[in-house]
Design a protein around this motif. Structure first.
Motif, mmCIF file in Angstrom:
data_model
loop_
_atom_site.group_PDB
_atom_site.id
_atom_site.type_symbol
_atom_site.label_atom_id
_atom_site.label_comp_id
_atom_site.label_asym_id
_atom_site.label_seq_id
_atom_site.Cartn_x
_atom_site.Cartn_y
_atom_site.Cartn_z
ATOM 1 N N GLY A 78 -24.482 -0.382 14.558
ATOM 2 C CA GLY A 78 -25.788 -0.407 15.206
ATOM 3 C C GLY A 78 -25.812 -1.371 16.377
ATOM 4 O O GLY A 78 -26.232 -1.027 17.486
ATOM 5 N N GLU A 79 -25.342 -2.594 16.142
ATOM 6 C CA GLU A 79 -25.301 -3.602 17.193
ATOM 7 C C GLU A 79 -24.362 -3.165 18.320
ATOM 8 O O GLU A 79 -24.621 -3.410 19.495
ATOM 9 C CB GLU A 79 -24.846 -4.949 16.622
ATOM 10 N N SER A 80 -23.257 -2.500 17.955
ATOM 11 C CA SER A 80 -22.285 -2.045 18.959
ATOM 12 C C SER A 80 -22.878 -0.985 19.862
ATOM 13 O O SER A 80 -22.602 -0.961 21.064
ATOM 14 C CB SER A 80 -21.041 -1.485 18.263
ATOM 15 N N ALA A 81 -23.704 -0.105 19.285
ATOM 16 C CA ALA A 81 -24.337 0.949 20.081
ATOM 17 C C ALA A 81 -25.357 0.352 21.053
ATOM 18 O O ALA A 81 -25.499 0.810 22.181
ATOM 19 C CB ALA A 81 -25.006 1.974 19.171
ATOM 20 N N GLU A 82 -26.048 -0.694 20.603
ATOM 21 C CA GLU A 82 -27.069 -1.327 21.445
ATOM 22 C C GLU A 82 -26.477 -2.219 22.527
ATOM 23 O O GLU A 82 -26.933 -2.210 23.661
ATOM 24 C CB GLU A 82 -28.001 -2.186 20.573
ATOM 25 N N ALA A 83 -25.466 -3.017 22.146
ATOM 26 C CA ALA A 83 -24.893 -4.004 23.077
ATOM 27 C C ALA A 83 -23.432 -4.244 22.722
ATOM 28 O O ALA A 83 -23.093 -5.222 22.057
ATOM 29 C CB ALA A 83 -25.688 -5.305 23.012
ATOM 30 N N ASN A 116 -10.320 -6.633 6.808
ATOM 31 C CA ASN A 116 -8.872 -6.411 6.808
ATOM 32 C C ASN A 116 -8.085 -7.492 7.538
ATOM 33 O O ASN A 116 -7.126 -7.205 8.258
ATOM 34 C CB ASN A 116 -8.540 -5.039 7.411
ATOM 35 N N GLY A 117 -8.501 -8.733 7.414
ATOM 36 C CA GLY A 117 -7.760 -9.843 8.002
ATOM 37 C C GLY A 117 -8.177 -10.229 9.401
ATOM 38 O O GLY A 117 -7.679 -11.210 9.953
ATOM 39 N N ASP A 118 -9.067 -9.464 10.027
ATOM 40 C CA ASP A 118 -9.592 -9.790 11.349
ATOM 41 C C ASP A 118 -11.034 -10.270 11.215
ATOM 42 O O ASP A 118 -11.674 -10.060 10.185
ATOM 43 C CB ASP A 118 -9.534 -8.563 12.270
ATOM 44 N N ILE A 119 -11.546 -10.907 12.255
ATOM 45 C CA ILE A 119 -12.890 -11.498 12.212
ATOM 46 C C ILE A 119 -13.794 -10.769 13.198
ATOM 47 O O ILE A 119 -13.546 -10.786 14.407
ATOM 48 C CB ILE A 119 -12.839 -12.992 12.564
ATOM 49 N N TRP A 120 -14.844 -10.142 12.687
ATOM 50 C CA TRP A 120 -15.828 -9.448 13.528
ATOM 51 C C TRP A 120 -17.038 -10.350 13.720
ATOM 52 O O TRP A 120 -17.499 -11.002 12.777
ATOM 53 C CB TRP A 120 -16.259 -8.138 12.868
ATOM 54 N N LEU A 121 -17.563 -10.362 14.936
ATOM 55 C CA LEU A 121 -18.664 -11.254 15.300
ATOM 56 C C LEU A 121 -19.730 -10.507 16.094
ATOM 57 O O LEU A 121 -19.403 -9.621 16.886
ATOM 58 C CB LEU A 121 -18.137 -12.391 16.193
ATOM 59 N N VAL A 122 -20.966 -10.878 15.879
ATOM 60 C CA VAL A 122 -22.068 -10.422 16.723
ATOM 61 C C VAL A 122 -22.669 -11.677 17.334
ATOM 62 O O VAL A 122 -23.064 -12.597 16.615
ATOM 63 C CB VAL A 122 -23.155 -9.659 15.934
ATOM 64 N N PHE A 123 -22.711 -11.717 18.666
ATOM 65 C CA PHE A 123 -23.211 -12.879 19.389
ATOM 66 C C PHE A 123 -24.656 -12.678 19.820
ATOM 67 O O PHE A 123 -25.100 -11.563 20.051
ATOM 68 C CB PHE A 123 -22.351 -13.149 20.620
ATOM 69 N N SER A 124 -25.329 -13.793 20.001
ATOM 70 C CA SER A 124 -26.716 -13.798 20.424
ATOM 71 C C SER A 124 -26.845 -13.471 21.904
ATOM 72 O O SER A 124 -26.065 -13.939 22.717
ATOM 73 C CB SER A 124 -27.306 -15.184 20.171
#
Length: 182
Positions: free
Chosen positions: A94-99, A134-142
């Motif tokens: 959802g966040e990826s589709a928006e920004a 799976n060993g990687d780090i996903w982030l959503v920034f402000s």
């Protein structure tokens, strides 16, 4: 032949000097890599090479980069299948589709333990998110704050060799990988 994605940690060579993608592509071709493509000017390569150990491919790329450009840069390589899995595992659709520029993944050379990411939570703002996949780090920034403490906290010292790419880049690299396979 196998398709690979290579991500350079940095393309800044020194004050006012950056690696030009045409030069990076030439370096890869001189190394014997085939069908080399670059994406945006941030150090992303997609190429074909004989199937082999990824760690040896990373070492060859890093050594050749240092000889060519005079500076060591960490380079993380993933096989095509693993890259497509990484893109498909985006926990923030959802966040990826928006920004897409506000969602990023820190692609790691060595898998980060799941519990290590918990330490990042203290650096996340109320409108930011962190997840281990799976060993990687996903982030959503402000979008509200111009700089995030979260990105600085997800660094080499804490987690080891890795590099971050935003969702737009991850998605476009996956499209290139799929295109090569067709």
């Amino acid at each position: 032949m196998q398709t690979y994605v290579a991500l350079l940690y940095s393309i800044i060579l020194g004050e006012g000097r950056r690696v030009v993608m045409a030069d990076l592509k030439s370096m890869a071709e001189e190394l014997g890599l085939k069908n080399v493509r670059t994406l945006v000017a941030t150090g992303n390569l997609v190429f074909e090479a004989r199937t082999g150990e990824i760690s040896k491919l990373e070492q060859r790329l890093e050594q050749t980069f240092e000889k060519t450009f005079g500076r060591h840069v960490d380079i993380i390589v993933r096989g095509a299948e693993d890259w497509l899995k990484l893109a498909a595992s985006n926990p923030f659709p959802g966040e990826s589709a928006e920004a897409g520029d506000q969602v990023a993944v820190r692609v790691m050379r060595e898998r980060v333990p799941a519990d290590a990411v918990e330490a990042l939570q203290v650096h996340a703002g109320v409108d930011e998110k962190v997840l281990w996949v799976n060993g990687d780090i996903w982030l959503v920034f402000s979008r509200e704050r111009p700089s995030s403490r979260l990105l600085a906290a997800a660094n080499h010292k804490r987690f080891g060799v890795g590099t971050s790419r935003n969702w737009n880049t991850v998605r476009r690299l996956a499209e290139i990988v799929r295109g090569i396979g067709e």
